[in-house]
Scaffold this motif. Structure first.
Motif, PDB file in Angstrom:
ATOM      1  N   VAL A   1       0.836  -1.205   0.000  1.00  0.00           N
ATOM      2  CA  VAL A   1       0.000   0.000   0.000  1.00  0.00           C
ATOM      3  C   VAL A   1       0.867   1.250   0.000  1.00  0.00           C
ATOM      4  N   LEU A   2       1.900   1.260   0.850  1.00  0.00           N
ATOM      5  CA  LEU A   2       2.794   2.413   0.912  1.00  0.00           C
ATOM      6  C   LEU A   2       3.515   2.635  -0.407  1.00  0.00           C
TER       7      LEU A   2
ATOM      8  N   ILE B   1       1.089   4.537  -2.479  1.00  0.00           N
ATOM      9  CA  ILE B   1       0.822   5.858  -1.904  1.00  0.00           C
ATOM     10  C   ILE B   1       1.996   6.793  -2.160  1.00  0.00           C
TER      11      ILE B   1
ATOM     12  N   ALA C   1       1.951  10.186  -4.169  1.00  0.00           N
ATOM     13  CA  ALA C   1       2.341  11.424  -3.492  1.00  0.00           C
ATOM     14  C   ALA C   1       3.412  12.165  -4.280  1.00  0.00           C
TER      15      ALA C   1
ATOM     16  N   TRP D   1      -1.736   5.580   9.169  1.00  0.00           N
ATOM     17  CA  TRP D   1      -2.013   6.276   7.921  1.00  0.00           C
ATOM     18  C   TRP D   1      -2.165   7.779   8.116  1.00  0.00           C
TER      19      TRP D   1
ATOM     20  N   ILE E   1      -0.914  10.607   5.568  1.00  0.00           N
ATOM     21  CA  ILE E   1      -1.570  10.935   4.299  1.00  0.00           C
ATOM     22  C   ILE E   1      -2.333  12.259   4.379  1.00  0.00           C
TER      23      ILE E   1
END
Length: 359
Positions: free
Chosen positions: A38-39, A42, A46, A262, A265
């Protein structure tokens, strides 16, 4: 004699049967690989959003509406023709506010209600700009006015009545010190959540305030005393930077209480992706996309830049609004953090064991 215990008979080949799909998914969810995957996505998103937000705000700054003061007789046909050509060159409209005297117009400039003063002067046009109100806007107005004056054969005199300090010719120093306070503020809160997670809520807030005070002092001392880049009103600049660091630190702490791992974020989104490009520090708000120009004033980065800007260049015309914005974010963040910790003690992984047992 009792019968010996018999081992259960395993059907031939059952030991080699792969685990069911549901079991594999459950194992994957419980492993560190799920958050790592997931990171991965992300961080990639980003990176693109970070580049996009700054490019959108700063790559091609375009004026929208520039408020300016008008003094003297600018209703003549020649003056109207000049102003019309100036608006064409700027590709925007000058929002002119008429003032009876030059002193009143200068007060409006000091209060940052307008970005320039236009006046008739010996058959020509005089333009007073204030680089301290926004170097990008002042440069654009000066260059455009001189260009139109040359084309229209009108004498133009440009005067910078509020220049930037010599050590900061582009007006970016205040933006960078505010940016440092914003980012270090929430990075400090992240480190507290990792390395001092056993701190009770009030102690965590106290340590956030402590590193904010030390960090604000360090930034001010390095920029003013060590580098002599900008002469700052030391105490006021120190307090603004510390207030900024505490605010952004508590914003992350609030999200950390609500969202756990999280929390970065929404913090990154508010402070870096949205807050910094819209702060008006690198590009003045009349040159920003209108939505960013409005939103930026309500976020901690923009409030910090505005407060610092007024403290350095507009000593007698301080604004309370930036401080109210920082105070509002701090109050909401601290309140939500304390209420959530009180109502959901089982979610407070920062609680000491004896405190958790007591609850």
């Amino acid at each position: 004699m009792s019968a010996p215990d018999l081992e259960p008979v395993t059907p031939h080949g059952e030991h080699a049967r792969p685990p069911a799909r549901g079991d594999r998914w459950a194992a994957f969810k419980a492993s560190p690989y799920l958050p790592a995957v997931v990171l991965m996505f992300i961080i990639a998103a980003a990176a693109g959003l970070f580049a996009g937000s700054y490019t959108y705000a700063m790559a091609n700054p375009t004026p929208r509406n520039i408020p300016a003061a008008a003094v003297g007789d600018l209703d003549t046909a020649r003056a109207k023709l000049f102003l019309g050509r100036l608006e064409d060159v700027l590709d925007t409209s000058l929002v002119l506010h008429e003032y009876a005297t030059e002193a009143e117009a200068r007060t409006a400039l000091e209060e940052q209600k307008v970005f320039a003063i236009l006046r008739s002067e010996n058959g020509g046009v005089g333009l007073d700009i204030a680089s301290a109100s926004g170097a990008s806007v002042a440069q654009l107005l000066a260059e455009s006015t001189l260009k139109v004056g040359e084309a229209a054969h009108v004498q133009v005199k440009v005067t910078d009545v509020k220049p930037l300090q010599r050590g900061d010719p582009r007006g970016l120093a205040l933006f960078y010190i505010s940016l440092a306070a914003v980012i270090i503020g929430f990075l400090g809160a992240i480190q507290l959540s990792v390395h001092a997670k056993a701190l009770p809520p009030l102690d965590r807030m106290a340590f956030t305030a402590a590193y904010a005070l030390l960090g604000g002092f360090a930034i001010t001392a390095v920029v003013d005393w060590l580098l002599s880049s900008v002469k700052l009103p030391f105490l006021q600049s120190w307090m603004i930077l510390s207030f900024t660091m505490f605010t952004t630190g508590m914003v992350f702490t609030m999200f950390n209480a609500l969202m756990g791992r999280w929390a970065m974020i929404p913090t990154w989104g508010l402070m870096v992706l949205l807050g910094n490009p819209s702060s008006g520090g690198a590009v003045s708000w009349p040159l920003l996309p209108s939505v960013l120009g409005f939103i930026g004033r309500w976020l901690p980065p923009g409030a910090s830049v505005n407060a610092q800007h007024a403290a350095v260049y507009y000593h007698g015309h301080q604004r309370v609004f930036p401080y109210l914005v920082l105070a509002g974010w701090s109050l909401v963040s601290c309140t939500v953090f304390l209420l959530w910790c009180h109502r959901h003690p089982e979610g407070r992984d920062h609680m000491p064991e004896h405190a958790a047992a007591a609850t």
